[in-house]
Write an enzyme that holds these catalytic residues in place. Structure first.
Site, PDB file in Angstrom:
ATOM      1  N   LYS A 173     -10.471  -4.872   3.922  1.00  0.00           N
ATOM      2  CA  LYS A 173      -9.223  -4.141   4.138  1.00  0.00           C
ATOM      3  C   LYS A 173      -8.257  -4.351   2.975  1.00  0.00           C
ATOM      4  O   LYS A 173      -7.596  -3.405   2.513  1.00  0.00           O
ATOM      5  CB  LYS A 173      -8.567  -4.581   5.447  1.00  0.00           C
ATOM      6  CG  LYS A 173      -7.204  -3.950   5.722  1.00  0.00           C
ATOM      7  CD  LYS A 173      -7.279  -2.425   5.823  1.00  0.00           C
ATOM      8  CE  LYS A 173      -5.906  -1.767   5.928  1.00  0.00           C
ATOM      9  NZ  LYS A 173      -5.189  -2.083   7.152  1.00  0.00           N
ATOM     10  N   LYS A 241       3.250  -6.445   1.292  1.00  0.00           N
ATOM     11  CA  LYS A 241       2.641  -7.632   1.901  1.00  0.00           C
ATOM     12  C   LYS A 241       1.145  -7.696   1.627  1.00  0.00           C
ATOM     13  O   LYS A 241       0.602  -8.729   1.248  1.00  0.00           O
ATOM     14  CB  LYS A 241       2.930  -7.634   3.403  1.00  0.00           C
ATOM     15  CG  LYS A 241       2.322  -8.804   4.179  1.00  0.00           C
ATOM     16  CD  LYS A 241       1.009  -8.439   4.863  1.00  0.00           C
ATOM     17  CE  LYS A 241       1.204  -7.408   5.961  1.00  0.00           C
ATOM     18  NZ  LYS A 241      -0.087  -7.109   6.654  1.00  0.00           N
TER      19      LYS A 241
END
Length: 283
Positions: A173, A241
Site C-alpha cells: 500500500k 502521512k
C-alpha cells in the site's frame, strides 16, 4: 443470513460504506467508533454498538479496523479497553488502515500470543470505490486465515489478494501510495504549466483523458481541478502521512523524495483538502 459475527472499528468516510456492504450481505454486525454520533445511523438500522474495542471483540468472530494512523492502532489494540485486553482467542483481526509494516508486525505478534490471527489488509481506492465495493485489497499474514475471510473481503472490493507475510499488505500500500502522490503532483504540475501558457484545465484534461496517459485517477482529479472542487475524497494530510511512512520504509528515490517534500510543505495549509489541492501549493 451469514453466521460469522463481524465487528467494525472506525466509521470514517471509508469505514461507513465498507461496513454497510457487510450489512447488505447479511452479516451480523456490531460497530465501535470513538465519536459515538457516527454510530447513530447504524443503531437506526438495528445494528449493535459496543462501548469499547474490548467489548466488541468478545462478541464477534472477525474484527475489522479502519482508522487513520499507527497511534490510533496502538490505542485500539493495547489501550485500557483495547482489543487485546479481554484475552479472548480464535478471532481474526483485519487491519485495513494504512499504517506502517512495523506496527502490523508488533500487533500481529501480540494477537498470535493470545491465539488470534492478524491480517494487514489496506485498500487502494477512495470513497467512490468504497461505496461501489470496487476497492483493491492487499493482504499480509497467514494464508489459512486469509482464505477463511476472503469471502468477506470480496464483499468490499473487486480484488482481495494475499501478497506475503505480516506487513506485506502495508508495504504494498505504501508503495502504491507513493505512486499516487507522484501522479497527483505530476497532474497538478502539468495543468499548471498548461495554464501558464494559455491552455485551460478543461481542454488539457480532455486531451489527457483521450490519450495513452488517461486513467481513472487523471479523470477524477482532473475534474476536481476544472471544477475547483477540493473537498477531500482522500485528504492531503493522509498522503503526507503515507509518504512519511514510505520514507521510513526506505523510499529515497528522486521522485519519491520530491513528492515527500512537496506534500510535507503543503500539509499545514492544505491538509484537510483533497490530495489534488496540491495544485494550489505549486501554483
Amino acid at each position: 443470513m451469514n453466521t460469522v459475527k463481524i465487528g467494525w472499528i472506525g466509521l470514517g468516510k471509508m469505514g461507513i460504506p465498507m461496513s454497510q456492504h457487510l450489512v447488505k450481505a447479511g452479516y451480523p454486525l456490531n460497530v465501535y467508533n470513538r465519536s459515538k454520533d457516527k454510530e447513530d445511523a447504524f443503531k437506526a438500522q438495528g445494528i449493535g454498538s459496543a462501548a469499547s474495542p474490548a467489548e466488541l471483540i468478545q462478541h464477534t468472530d472477525v474484527v475489522f479496523v479502519m482508522v487513520s494512523d499507527d497511534k490510533a492502532i496502538d490505542d485500539i489494540f493495547t489501550g485500557e479497553n483495547g482489543l487485546l485486553k479481554p484475552e479472548v482467542s480464535g478471532r481474526v483481526i483485519i487491519n485495513m488502515s494504512t499504517v506502517s509494516p512495523a506496527i502490523s508486525k508488533e500487533m500481529a505478534a501480540k494477537c498470535i500470543a493470545q491465539g488470534n490471527h492478524y491480517l494487514d489488509a489496506p485498500v487502494s481506492g477512495s470513497v467512490k470505490q468504497a461505496e461501489d465495493a470496487a476497492l483493491v485489497i492487499m493482504v499480509g499474514g497467514d494464508a489459512t486465515a486469509f482464505e477463511q475471510v476472503k469471502p468477506i473481503l470480496e464483499k468490499l472490493g473487486k480484488l482481495a489478494m494475499l501478497v506475503g507475510d505480516t506487513g506485506a499488505g502495508n508495504t504494498a500500500k505504501l508503495a502504491i501510495n507513493t505512486l499516487l502522490g507522484i501522479v497527483a503532483q505530476g497532474l497538478a504540475e502539468t495543468v499548471t504549466l498548461a495554464r501558464q501558457n494559455g491552455i485551460d484545465a478543461e481542454a488539457l484534461t480532455t486531451l489527457l483523458n483521450n490519450s495513452a496517459l488517461g486513467s481513472p485517477l487523471i479523470k477524477i482529479k482532473g475534474e476536481a481541478i476544472v471544477n475547483n472542487n477540493f473537498n477531500a475524497a482522500f485528504a492531503l494530510k493522509y498522503i503526507a502521512k503515507d509518504l512519511r511512512l514510505a520514507k521510513d520504509m526506505g523510499a529515497d528515490t528522486p521522485l519519491a523524495q520530491t513528492a515527500y517534500k512537496t506534500y510535507q510543505d503543503a500539509e499545514a495549509a492544505l491538509g484537510e483538502e483533497d490530495i489534488i489541492a496540491v495544485i494550489k501549493h505549486l501554483g
